[in-house]
Design a protein around this motif. Structure first.
Motif, PDB file in Angstrom:
ATOM      1  N   ALA A 248       4.051  40.708 -29.674  1.00 31.55           N
ATOM      2  CA  ALA A 248       4.321  39.322 -29.300  1.00 31.55           C
ATOM      3  C   ALA A 248       3.577  38.478 -30.854  1.00 31.55           C
ATOM      4  CB  ALA A 248       3.460  38.885 -28.036  1.00 31.55           C
ATOM      5  N   GLY A 249       3.085  39.246 -31.519  1.00 32.08           N
ATOM      6  CA  GLY A 249       2.577  38.406 -32.768  1.00 32.08           C
ATOM      7  C   GLY A 249       1.041  38.586 -32.892  1.00 32.08           C
ATOM      8  N   CYS A 250       0.087  39.189 -32.018  1.00 30.88           N
ATOM      9  CA  CYS A 250      -1.144  39.375 -32.312  1.00 30.88           C
ATOM     10  C   CYS A 250      -1.587  40.016 -33.442  1.00 30.88           C
ATOM     11  CB  CYS A 250      -2.036  39.816 -30.901  1.00 30.88           C
ATOM     12  SG  CYS A 250      -1.533  38.825 -29.533  1.00 30.88           S
ATOM     13  N   SER A 251      -2.798  39.840 -33.957  1.00 31.60           N
ATOM     14  CA  SER A 251      -3.288  40.919 -35.012  1.00 31.60           C
ATOM     15  C   SER A 251      -4.428  41.348 -34.094  1.00 31.60           C
ATOM     16  CB  SER A 251      -4.023  39.775 -36.144  1.00 31.60           C
ATOM     17  OG  SER A 251      -4.891  38.930 -35.850  1.00 31.60           O
ATOM     18  N   PHE A 252      -4.725  42.609 -34.853  1.00 24.23           N
ATOM     19  CA  PHE A 252      -5.646  43.434 -34.157  1.00 24.23           C
ATOM     20  C   PHE A 252      -6.888  43.637 -35.242  1.00 24.23           C
ATOM     21  CE2 PHE A 252      -7.270  47.711 -32.782  1.00 24.23           C
ATOM     22  CZ  PHE A 252      -7.856  47.324 -31.703  1.00 24.23           C
ATOM     23  N   LEU A 253      -8.055  43.934 -34.625  1.00 25.97           N
ATOM     24  CA  LEU A 253      -9.483  44.049 -35.455  1.00 25.97           C
ATOM     25  C   LEU A 253     -10.060  45.224 -34.477  1.00 25.97           C
ATOM     26  CD1 LEU A 253     -10.651  40.936 -37.169  1.00 25.97           C
ATOM     27  CD2 LEU A 253      -9.318  42.729 -38.166  1.00 25.97           C
ATOM     28  N   THR A 254     -10.609  46.228 -35.198  1.00 24.22           N
ATOM     29  CA  THR A 254     -11.526  47.122 -34.349  1.00 24.22           C
ATOM     30  C   THR A 254     -13.006  46.585 -34.661  1.00 24.22           C
ATOM     31  OG1 THR A 254      -9.908  48.970 -34.643  1.00 24.22           O
ATOM     32  CG2 THR A 254     -12.340  49.477 -34.197  1.00 24.22           C
ATOM     33  N   GLN A 255     -13.600  46.063 -33.626  1.00 25.21           N
ATOM     34  CA  GLN A 255     -14.802  45.464 -33.797  1.00 25.21           C
ATOM     35  C   GLN A 255     -15.771  45.425 -32.418  1.00 25.21           C
ATOM     36  OE1 GLN A 255     -14.969  41.877 -35.852  1.00 25.21           O
ATOM     37  NE2 GLN A 255     -16.842  41.137 -34.870  1.00 25.21           N
ATOM     38  N   THR A 256     -16.943  45.781 -32.488  1.00 31.59           N
ATOM     39  CA  THR A 256     -17.805  45.933 -31.436  1.00 31.59           C
ATOM     40  C   THR A 256     -18.426  44.510 -31.355  1.00 31.59           C
ATOM     41  OG1 THR A 256     -18.267  48.081 -31.472  1.00 31.59           O
ATOM     42  CG2 THR A 256     -19.646  46.917 -30.088  1.00 31.59           C
ATOM     43  N   VAL A 257     -18.255  43.890 -30.142  1.00 26.04           N
ATOM     44  CA  VAL A 257     -18.866  42.766 -29.828  1.00 26.04           C
ATOM     45  C   VAL A 257     -19.881  42.793 -28.842  1.00 26.04           C
ATOM     46  CG1 VAL A 257     -18.819  40.164 -29.253  1.00 26.04           C
ATOM     47  CG2 VAL A 257     -16.860  41.253 -30.786  1.00 26.04           C
ATOM     48  N   ASN A 258     -21.418  42.802 -28.857  1.00 23.07           N
ATOM     49  CA  ASN A 258     -22.074  42.841 -27.853  1.00 23.07           C
ATOM     50  C   ASN A 258     -22.272  41.505 -27.096  1.00 23.07           C
ATOM     51  OD1 ASN A 258     -22.925  45.591 -28.715  1.00 23.07           O
ATOM     52  ND2 ASN A 258     -24.191  44.892 -30.283  1.00 23.07           N
ATOM     53  N   LYS A 259     -22.960  41.757 -25.925  1.00 23.87           N
ATOM     54  CA  LYS A 259     -23.191  40.732 -25.009  1.00 23.87           C
ATOM     55  C   LYS A 259     -23.731  39.419 -25.874  1.00 23.87           C
ATOM     56  CE  LYS A 259     -23.455  39.743 -20.258  1.00 23.87           C
ATOM     57  NZ  LYS A 259     -23.865  40.251 -18.667  1.00 23.87           N
ATOM     58  N   ASN A 260     -23.309  38.050 -25.501  1.00 28.35           N
ATOM     59  CA  ASN A 260     -24.045  36.953 -26.219  1.00 28.35           C
ATOM     60  C   ASN A 260     -24.025  37.119 -27.846  1.00 28.35           C
ATOM     61  OD1 ASN A 260     -24.142  35.801 -23.316  1.00 28.35           O
ATOM     62  ND2 ASN A 260     -25.930  37.136 -23.326  1.00 28.35           N
ATOM     63  N   ASP A 261     -23.333  37.819 -28.331  1.00 25.81           N
ATOM     64  CA  ASP A 261     -23.306  38.041 -29.895  1.00 25.81           C
ATOM     65  C   ASP A 261     -22.219  37.286 -30.719  1.00 25.81           C
ATOM     66  OD1 ASP A 261     -24.933  39.348 -31.856  1.00 25.81           O
ATOM     67  OD2 ASP A 261     -23.814  40.992 -31.888  1.00 25.81           O
ATOM     68  N   TRP A 262     -21.993  36.050 -30.037  1.00 21.56           N
ATOM     69  CA  TRP A 262     -20.856  35.419 -30.730  1.00 21.56           C
ATOM     70  C   TRP A 262     -21.100  34.857 -31.923  1.00 21.56           C
ATOM     71  CZ3 TRP A 262     -17.183  37.241 -27.774  1.00 21.56           C
ATOM     72  CH2 TRP A 262     -17.515  37.301 -26.245  1.00 21.56           C
ATOM     73  N   HIS A 263     -22.244  34.125 -31.930  1.00 24.53           N
ATOM     74  CA  HIS A 263     -22.784  33.490 -33.080  1.00 24.53           C
ATOM     75  C   HIS A 263     -23.095  34.126 -34.421  1.00 24.53           C
ATOM     76  CE1 HIS A 263     -23.144  29.229 -31.505  1.00 24.53           C
ATOM     77  NE2 HIS A 263     -23.329  29.851 -30.503  1.00 24.53           N
ATOM     78  N   ARG A 264     -23.997  35.543 -33.901  1.00 28.06           N
ATOM     79  CA  ARG A 264     -24.318  36.373 -34.994  1.00 28.06           C
ATOM     80  C   ARG A 264     -23.217  37.111 -35.974  1.00 28.06           C
ATOM     81  NH1 ARG A 264     -25.923  41.398 -36.332  1.00 28.06           N
ATOM     82  NH2 ARG A 264     -25.158  42.217 -34.364  1.00 28.06           N
ATOM     83  N   GLN A 265     -22.078  37.345 -35.157  1.00 23.64           N
ATOM     84  CA  GLN A 265     -20.814  37.783 -35.729  1.00 23.64           C
ATOM     85  C   GLN A 265     -19.871  36.789 -36.412  1.00 23.64           C
ATOM     86  OE1 GLN A 265     -19.454  41.163 -33.782  1.00 23.64           O
ATOM     87  NE2 GLN A 265     -21.054  42.019 -32.851  1.00 23.64           N
ATOM     88  N   GLY A 266     -20.216  35.581 -36.226  1.00 23.48           N
ATOM     89  CA  GLY A 266     -19.332  34.711 -36.878  1.00 23.48           C
ATOM     90  C   GLY A 266     -18.330  34.161 -35.952  1.00 23.48           C
ATOM     91  N   LEU A 267     -18.074  34.792 -34.583  1.00 26.69           N
ATOM     92  CA  LEU A 267     -16.933  34.655 -34.098  1.00 26.69           C
ATOM     93  C   LEU A 267     -17.030  32.889 -33.513  1.00 26.69           C
ATOM     94  CD1 LEU A 267     -16.718  37.691 -31.989  1.00 26.69           C
ATOM     95  CD2 LEU A 267     -15.274  37.030 -33.911  1.00 26.69           C
TER      96      LEU A 267
END
Length: 375
Positions: A113-132
């Motif tokens: 459908a057009g999505c790009s994919f990244l392999t990345q672990t995102v821990n709970k409540n870690d949105w800010h630290r990982q720049g997301l």
């Protein structure tokens, strides 16, 4: 159009990513694992799930052609261990398929459908630290049960049985056995996941709720073994098993009251939003549907804040009533006679039997079942 991160590439995440990409949004799909990947679960795809999957262009005949392991289901069995049981035929077919194949199919749809994919672990409540948080307009949390509130636990094993040792009905029947040894709301299950070849692969397991499990002086593996030994159907089946895999444990995040599915620009879906059925533990239908509706919430909104409000509204209007009805039925089951009475009513009244069986199959909402039991 918005720049959106969908974190978690299970059924909920792939559904959201598919619908958002098709709507023209810039979608990045993230998962801690590359595909194909395996997932421990029950493997059942309900009729409601099949209807939801059709909105992604995924149909049973396509899956049947592509999957090396597949089992159609058109019988639904409910029983109280060794006491009373009823099996009902449904005109519509559900199916079972190992999640290794199923999740890969949904992932391929999202990428196409057009999505790009990244392999990345995102821990709970870690949105800010990982720049997301700063990099995307909206983040859809589809990380699964570990991002939600775990309130149940299940265990399943694969058994291989020769085709000749199973009845024709058993080859297309999903069995649920209520069993008080597993707690007030605990149950065991038996159903095929691959009937295309010989031997037949069966999925056998039990599910228990944590508040009941914690009162017991044993672990989930021992409860599984006890169910196999105490349940006459499972015990007899075990004597015909020619090979079996070690059982594997997996958590569940079933429905809860007062559920909030949005927090700022973080929109939770699927297991991360505790959308799993509170009675059967089935999570695929609401996972796929939540992906569709969260996409609608974003599409109908002019700002990320509006998307947050709209997703909470759509959750409450599309999911909450049925989940609450399921929780009410679950509460009634605290009385020891309720499971027996329900199945007795099914045996006596074809209308009740059809309503209950179709609810288990994902066709009839639980609030309609509650209404039918009044008459």
């Amino acid at each position: 159009m918005s720049k959106i991160a969908v974190v978690g590439a299970g059924p909920a995440g792939c559904s959201a990513a598919y619908h958002l990409a098709r709507s023209g949004h810039e979608v990045t799909l993230l998962d801690k694992h590359a595909f194909p990947k395996d997932k421990v679960c029950g493997d059942g795809i309900s009729i409601e799930s099949i209807q939801a999957l059709s909105m992604m262009g995924i149909y049973p005949h396509d899956i049947r052609k592509s999957a090396s392991e597949y089992a159609p289901i058109d019988h639904f069995f409910l029983g109280v261990s060794n006491q009373i049981a009823h099996s009902e035929t449904t005109k519509l077919q559900a199916y079972c398929i190992p999640r290794f194949f199923f999740d890969q199919l949904l992932f391929a749809k999202a990428i196409d459908a057009g999505c790009s994919f990244l392999t990345q672990t995102v821990n709970k409540n870690d949105w800010h630290r990982q720049g997301l948080y700063d990099a995307f307009d909206t983040i859809i949390d589809a990380r699964g049960v570990y991002a939600g509130e775990v309130n149940a636990i299940a265990i399943r094993a694969y058994w291989l049985v020769k085709r000749q040792d199973l009845s024709p009905t058993a080859l297309a029947e999903a069995q649920i056995h209520f069993d008080r040894s597993l707690g007030v709301n605990g149950y065991g299950w038996i159903f095929p996941v691959s009937t295309q070849d010989d031997p037949i692969k069966l999925n056998v397991g039990v599910g228990v709720w944590l508040d009941e499990y914690q009162k017991r002086k044993t672990n989930i593996i021992q409860l599984f073994k006890q169910f196999i030994q105490n349940n006459e159907t499972a015990r007899q089946l075990l004597t015909k098993v020619i090979s079996q895999e070690p059982p594997k444990v997996f958590p569940l995040a079933t429905a809860k009251k007062g559920n909030k599915v949005a927090d700022g620009k973080i929109l939770r879906i699927g297991d991360a939003a505790n959308l799993t059925d509170p009675l059967t533990g089935e999570g695929i239908a609401n996972a796929v549907l939540s992906g569709f509706y969260v996409a609608q919430a974003i599409n109908m909104s002019s700002t990320p804040d509006a998307a947050t409000d709209n997703w909470q509204y759509l959750y409450e209007s599309q999911f909450e009533a049925d989940l609450r009805a399921g929780l009410r039925i679950k509460a009634l089951r605290k009385f020891s006679f309720m499971n027996y009475l329900l199945i007795w009513l099914m045996k006596q009244n074809p209308r009740v039997a059809q309503q209950v069986s179709h609810a288990v199959a994902g066709v009839v909402p639980y609030n309609e079942v509650l209404a039918s039991l009044k008459y």
